[in-house]
Design a protein around this motif. Sequence first.
Motif, mmCIF file in Angstrom:
data_model
loop_
_atom_site.group_PDB
_atom_site.id
_atom_site.type_symbol
_atom_site.label_atom_id
_atom_site.label_comp_id
_atom_site.label_asym_id
_atom_site.label_seq_id
_atom_site.Cartn_x
_atom_site.Cartn_y
_atom_site.Cartn_z
ATOM 1 N N HIS A 103 10.390 0.555 5.311
ATOM 2 C CA HIS A 103 9.795 1.300 6.419
ATOM 3 C C HIS A 103 9.912 2.780 6.123
ATOM 4 O O HIS A 103 10.965 3.256 5.687
ATOM 5 C CB HIS A 103 10.514 0.982 7.739
ATOM 6 C CG HIS A 103 10.103 1.871 8.884
ATOM 7 N ND1 HIS A 103 10.924 2.860 9.389
ATOM 8 C CD2 HIS A 103 8.964 1.915 9.616
ATOM 9 C CE1 HIS A 103 10.314 3.474 10.391
ATOM 10 N NE2 HIS A 103 9.123 2.916 10.547
ATOM 11 N N GLU A 119 -2.400 4.334 4.499
ATOM 12 C CA GLU A 119 -2.985 3.085 4.969
ATOM 13 C C GLU A 119 -3.095 2.072 3.829
ATOM 14 O O GLU A 119 -2.962 0.864 4.047
ATOM 15 C CB GLU A 119 -4.345 3.372 5.601
ATOM 16 C CG GLU A 119 -4.220 4.188 6.895
ATOM 17 C CD GLU A 119 -5.549 4.693 7.419
ATOM 18 O OE1 GLU A 119 -6.590 4.449 6.761
ATOM 19 O OE2 GLU A 119 -5.553 5.348 8.479
ATOM 20 N N GLN A 122 0.239 0.420 3.445
ATOM 21 C CA GLN A 122 0.474 -0.625 4.447
ATOM 22 C C GLN A 122 -0.062 -1.975 3.963
ATOM 23 O O GLN A 122 0.501 -3.019 4.293
ATOM 24 C CB GLN A 122 -0.185 -0.230 5.767
ATOM 25 C CG GLN A 122 0.532 0.918 6.475
ATOM 26 C CD GLN A 122 -0.174 1.353 7.749
ATOM 27 O OE1 GLN A 122 -1.395 1.552 7.767
ATOM 28 N NE2 GLN A 122 0.571 1.497 8.827
ATOM 29 N N GLN A 123 -1.116 -1.952 3.169
ATOM 30 C CA GLN A 123 -1.674 -3.199 2.637
ATOM 31 C C GLN A 123 -0.745 -3.849 1.609
ATOM 32 O O GLN A 123 -0.912 -5.014 1.282
ATOM 33 C CB GLN A 123 -3.040 -2.927 2.008
ATOM 34 C CG GLN A 123 -4.086 -2.417 2.991
ATOM 35 C CD GLN A 123 -5.406 -2.078 2.324
ATOM 36 O OE1 GLN A 123 -5.620 -2.385 1.151
ATOM 37 N NE2 GLN A 123 -6.298 -1.448 3.074
ATOM 38 N N ILE A 126 4.265 -2.103 3.105
ATOM 39 C CA ILE A 126 5.116 -0.984 3.515
ATOM 40 C C ILE A 126 4.847 -0.715 4.998
ATOM 41 O O ILE A 126 3.700 -0.538 5.410
ATOM 42 C CB ILE A 126 4.819 0.289 2.696
ATOM 43 C CG1 ILE A 126 4.855 0.001 1.193
ATOM 44 C CG2 ILE A 126 5.791 1.399 3.070
ATOM 45 C CD1 ILE A 126 6.164 -0.489 0.664
ATOM 46 N N GLN A 127 5.900 -0.694 5.779
ATOM 47 C CA GLN A 127 5.767 -0.407 7.206
ATOM 48 C C GLN A 127 5.814 1.106 7.416
ATOM 49 O O GLN A 127 6.684 1.787 6.872
ATOM 50 C CB GLN A 127 6.886 -1.077 7.980
ATOM 51 C CG GLN A 127 6.938 -2.592 7.826
ATOM 52 C CD GLN A 127 8.242 -3.178 8.304
ATOM 53 O OE1 GLN A 127 8.947 -2.589 9.117
ATOM 54 N NE2 GLN A 127 8.590 -4.350 7.779
ATOM 55 N N ILE A 128 4.878 1.631 8.210
ATOM 56 C CA ILE A 128 4.786 3.080 8.382
ATOM 57 C C ILE A 128 4.730 3.442 9.860
ATOM 58 O O ILE A 128 3.972 2.850 10.634
ATOM 59 C CB ILE A 128 3.538 3.644 7.670
ATOM 60 C CG1 ILE A 128 3.591 3.323 6.168
ATOM 61 C CG2 ILE A 128 3.432 5.147 7.885
ATOM 62 C CD1 ILE A 128 2.409 3.840 5.386
ATOM 63 N N SER A 129 5.532 4.442 10.220
ATOM 64 C CA SER A 129 5.467 5.036 11.557
ATOM 65 C C SER A 129 4.901 6.442 11.415
ATOM 66 O O SER A 129 5.452 7.263 10.672
ATOM 67 C CB SER A 129 6.860 5.109 12.199
ATOM 68 O OG SER A 129 7.378 3.827 12.442
#
Length: 416
Positions: A103, A119, A122-123, A126-129
């Motif tokens: 993350h 983005e 994320q594919q 990987i978790q993104i805030s």
Amino acid sequence: MKKSTSNTQLVHADRLLNRPQHGAVHEATNNSVLFEFEDVAQLESVFQGKEAGHVYSRSSSGSAVALQNMLCALEDGVGAVAFATGMAGISGVLFSLLKAGDHIIVSQFLFGNTRSFMETLQQFGIQISFVDVSYAQCVQDAINENTTLVFCESIANPGTQVSDIEGIVKLCTEHDLLFILDNTMTPATMLNAKALNVSMIVTSLTKYIGGHGNVLGGAAVDLGNYNWENFSNISDKYKVADTSQWGLTQIRKRGLRDMGATLAPASAHQISVGLETLNLRLDKTCINAMAIAKFLDTHASVAKVFYPGMPEHPQHARAKALFNGQFGGILSFELNNNIDMRKFLNALQLVICATHLGDTRTLALPVATTIFYENGPEQREVMGIGDSMIRMSIGIEDAQDVIDDIAQALAVCSER
């Protein structure tokens, strides 16, 4: 290595750091792809990272290493890696250091291409805030048990939001997180990232470092502030004897060698020459930007100006404290509703309508319909980007000439 930000140090950096052959003041451009070894044992040793050397120019070259030495000195780091572009640097670093399930916390104001790359991450699991990095509390609220790093820009492009670097550093230190800062908008002559305890900087050398709109390049510099022994994603095969080099070693092997975004020797040389005048160009650029921002702020046809140097900017005090009394060369503004943005841009005669920044020339473009078009209206609203926002990258012309050009273009738009 002593931080090299004075005009004298920048002008003589190549000569003194790299000791070019034959009394030259610049490292020669070496275009050889392969390198001969008379002793196979030495080839094996270099290949295995046991001694310095070049085995194949995709991984390293004398020209790239010379530039890396100068960038490392500029930031007072422990090492640097050069890439073909700034985006290659960002993608090479993050792909090298992250794994599925990690993350990360990143700025919600990221430049459009960087946001697009996030983005893509994320594919790959990987978790993104995405958070408002102008408030450290927003970063704090996003931290969880699998958070690995924080990534943001010093000044956002084009909204000019200034990250709470000091607050984020404090949080990253408390939670043992890697803090990667994109300082493209604020080179080392403006921002001392090492002194602030930032872990690593990434930068587009295409912009202020090269400075003339004629060469692409990017880099990552490890500032020596992070303990890589605490980073769980370093492969055992890249844990060299010097623990301060673990991160860069993995980046060189995975992000540069394996991904192949190699900086060409001729480009490295050209960037090195541009670096010599960084101080002079940036000083003039910042002076010009302040004058142009003040002019726009008082013009009846301008609705709003975004520039950290203006007292009403939300992070003006922070920018003043962080950036060595300078406020950068990027400003954005919105025209009144009765002014046609495209007509204004087409009426400019000196200012160039182009997508680039950090050039010697002043450039302008509509933001929402170009560099942030793919982000869509909802993301642009979160980023603070209005449909009529215009970004200007200020150059080193005489400021009054640029102001006169803006004034005549606004006058054209006001004609009935």
